[in-house]
Design a protein around this motif. Structure first.
Motif, short mmCIF file in Angstrom:
data_model
loop_
_atom_site.label_atom_id
_atom_site.label_comp_id
_atom_site.label_asym_id
_atom_site.label_seq_id
_atom_site.Cartn_x
_atom_site.Cartn_y
_atom_site.Cartn_z
N GLN A 72 0.83 -1.20 0.00
CA GLN A 72 0.00 0.00 0.00
C GLN A 72 0.87 1.26 0.00
OE1 GLN A 72 -3.01 0.16 -0.68
NE2 GLN A 72 -4.25 -1.43 0.28
N PHE A 73 1.90 1.29 0.84
CA PHE A 73 2.76 2.48 0.90
C PHE A 73 3.43 2.74 -0.44
CE2 PHE A 73 7.23 3.94 1.61
CZ PHE A 73 6.94 5.28 1.78
N TYR A 74 4.09 1.73 -0.99
CA TYR A 74 4.83 1.92 -2.23
C TYR A 74 3.90 2.19 -3.41
CZ TYR A 74 9.26 0.53 -0.12
OH TYR A 74 10.40 0.48 0.65
N SER A 75 2.73 1.56 -3.41
CA SER A 75 1.80 1.77 -4.51
C SER A 75 1.33 3.22 -4.54
CB SER A 75 0.61 0.82 -4.37
OG SER A 75 -0.26 0.95 -5.48
N TYR A 76 0.98 3.76 -3.37
CA TYR A 76 0.58 5.17 -3.33
C TYR A 76 1.75 6.07 -3.70
CZ TYR A 76 -4.21 4.91 -1.62
OH TYR A 76 -5.57 4.70 -1.53
N ALA A 77 2.93 5.80 -3.15
CA ALA A 77 4.08 6.66 -3.40
C ALA A 77 4.50 6.66 -4.87
CB ALA A 77 5.26 6.22 -2.53
N PHE A 178 5.99 15.01 9.73
CA PHE A 178 6.74 14.33 8.65
C PHE A 178 5.79 13.77 7.60
CE2 PHE A 178 8.71 10.49 6.83
CZ PHE A 178 9.88 11.04 6.32
N ASP A 179 6.13 14.02 6.35
CA ASP A 179 5.32 13.57 5.21
C ASP A 179 6.21 12.77 4.26
OD1 ASP A 179 3.66 13.22 3.06
OD2 ASP A 179 3.55 15.34 2.51
N PRO A 180 6.07 11.43 4.22
CA PRO A 180 6.95 10.61 3.37
C PRO A 180 6.67 10.77 1.88
CG PRO A 180 5.23 9.25 4.29
CD PRO A 180 5.09 10.60 4.94
N TYR A 181 5.61 11.48 1.53
CA TYR A 181 5.25 11.66 0.13
C TYR A 181 5.66 13.03 -0.40
CZ TYR A 181 2.27 7.86 1.74
OH TYR A 181 1.81 6.69 2.32
N LEU A 188 12.45 8.13 0.75
CA LEU A 188 13.49 7.16 1.09
C LEU A 188 13.54 6.90 2.59
CD1 LEU A 188 16.29 8.43 -1.31
CD2 LEU A 188 15.16 6.20 -1.45
N LEU A 189 13.37 7.94 3.39
CA LEU A 189 13.36 7.75 4.85
C LEU A 189 12.12 6.96 5.28
CD1 LEU A 189 14.56 11.29 5.98
CD2 LEU A 189 15.84 9.15 6.17
N GLY A 190 10.97 7.24 4.66
CA GLY A 190 9.78 6.46 4.96
C GLY A 190 9.97 5.00 4.60
N ALA A 191 10.57 4.75 3.44
CA ALA A 191 10.84 3.37 3.02
C ALA A 191 11.81 2.69 3.96
CB ALA A 191 11.39 3.38 1.59
N TYR A 192 12.78 3.46 4.45
CA TYR A 192 13.79 2.90 5.36
C TYR A 192 13.18 2.40 6.66
CZ TYR A 192 18.13 2.64 8.09
OH TYR A 192 19.18 2.22 8.88
N ILE A 193 12.09 3.02 7.08
CA ILE A 193 11.41 2.55 8.30
C ILE A 193 11.00 1.10 8.16
CG2 ILE A 193 9.31 2.81 9.71
CD1 ILE A 193 9.42 5.83 9.07
N PHE A 194 10.55 0.71 6.95
CA PHE A 194 10.01 -0.64 6.74
C PHE A 194 11.04 -1.67 6.28
CE2 PHE A 194 6.05 1.85 5.37
CZ PHE A 194 5.51 1.80 6.64
N GLU A 195 11.94 -1.28 5.39
CA GLU A 195 12.68 -2.28 4.62
C GLU A 195 13.53 -3.23 5.46
OE1 GLU A 195 12.38 -3.43 1.78
OE2 GLU A 195 11.01 -1.95 0.99
#
Length: 335
Positions: A72-77, A178-181, A188-195
């Motif tokens: 969901q996160f990556y699809s929206y981003a 903070f807005d990851p979009y 990249l920082l938002g993605a780093y939280i998950f990866e």
């Protein structure tokens, strides 16, 4: 207490723990004792075994919850839209199907206005991979009719969001909104939280899978998640040459995850480090234990991070109503 308040309180000891970790790595490289990753892997097995006899279906469904979140996160981003409705249904006897909370206004989940074509291409590729993971785990080749429905997921940006709580805990300036979009770096920082969390979750789960077909599937997803994590870490590291704060912020996220998931200091940021006896600093793209192995997290530790709490909880953070599946895999660990 709010997610942000709990995390800020939890981070009081992060500086001491970061220094302790540095000292650990200075002394531990070359030591042949039981590795940090091995300890965590044993922790996964012992806790899960003590609670109940878990099945391969239980384990894959736990992974499916994480894949729903990432997809969901990556699809929206990357694309500006979420998962198709037919990829969100499933068994609801172990948790109801939930909506995706994208927020509203200027900071709602949306396509990132990328300015770096490489980062945009990475986002599109990772989004496609994560959607494929959801599709595969739900397919007849994996879970089929036993797949859990997508739980409620919060991927909004801005004030009051799970992303903002994580950024505040990581001491990112302006973290409370903070807005990851918003841009390439925030994405990249938002993605780093998950990866890194996804990699350690699959690594920890692998010893419990008995079916060789399922194990091969999990190993394949683990490899892809590791590629994703390396891409995000490498890109942040490279962009950090011109903008050193990016490395500092990523290190802060690492420290926040480490504070949430227990007393052992497992996580690693991306800033350069110098091993004992080395003549120069090196990058830290691949987070490893002293034996060069990726480390593991138990399901409870994974949930500590995505629920954004050190407490034993069954919901919070990115999963406001908790994950779906076996009750033994729905609670975070008390840390």
């Amino acid at each position: 207490m709010t997610d942000s308040g709990q995390l800020i309180e939890a981070m009081d000891h992060r500086v001491q723990r970061r220094e302790a970790r540095r000292e650990f790595f200075k002394s531990a490289f070359g030591v042949g004792a039981l590795a940090v990753g091995g300890v965590a892997a044993l922790n996964f097995s012992s806790r899960a075994g003590a609670q109940t006899a878990l099945t391969d279906v239980d384990i894959l469904n736990f992974a499916l919850n994480l894949e729903y979140l990432e997809a969901q996160f990556y699809s929206y981003a990357a694309n500006g839209v979420g998962l198709a409705a037919n990829l969100q249904t499933g068994v609801t006897t172990t948790g109801a199907q939930g909506a995706v909370q994208i927020g509203s206004g200027a900071t709602q989940a949306r396509r990132v206005p990328f300015t770096d074509r490489a980062v945009a291409a990475y986002a599109r590729e990772i989004a496609a991979d994560e959607i494929a993971h959801v599709s595969f785990l739900r397919s007849a080749s994996a879970l089929g009719n036993a797949a859990v429905a997508q739980p409620a997921i919060n991927i909004a940006g801005g004030a009051g969001s799970a992303f903002a709580a994580a950024a505040t805990a990581a001491s990112i300036p302006g973290g409370s909104t903070f807005d990851p979009y918003a841009n390439d770096d925030n994405f990249l920082l938002g993605a780093y939280i998950f990866e890194d969390v996804g990699v350690t979750a699959y690594k920890g789960a692998s010893p419990l899978i008995t079916n060789k077909i399922f194990l091969e599937a999990a190993a394949g997803i683990l490899a892809v998640e590791a590629y994703h994590a390396a891409t995000v870490r490498t890109t942040l590291y490279a962009r950090g040459v011109a903008a050193p704060d990016l490395r500092t912020f990523a290190d802060g996220i690492s420290n926040a995850r480490d504070t949430l998931d227990g007393s052992m200091d497992l996580d690693q940021g991306i800033s350069p480090l110098t091993r004992t006896g080395a003549t120069a600093a090196e990058s830290n793209i691949v987070p490893l234990d002293p034996n060069g192995l990726a480390y593991s997290r138990s399901p409870g530790q994974v949930l500590n991070i995505v629920y954004l709490t050190r407490a034993a909880a069954t919901m919070g953070g990115f999963f406001p109503s908790g994950v779906n599946g076996n009750a033994a895999l729905r609670a975070s660990t008390a840390n």
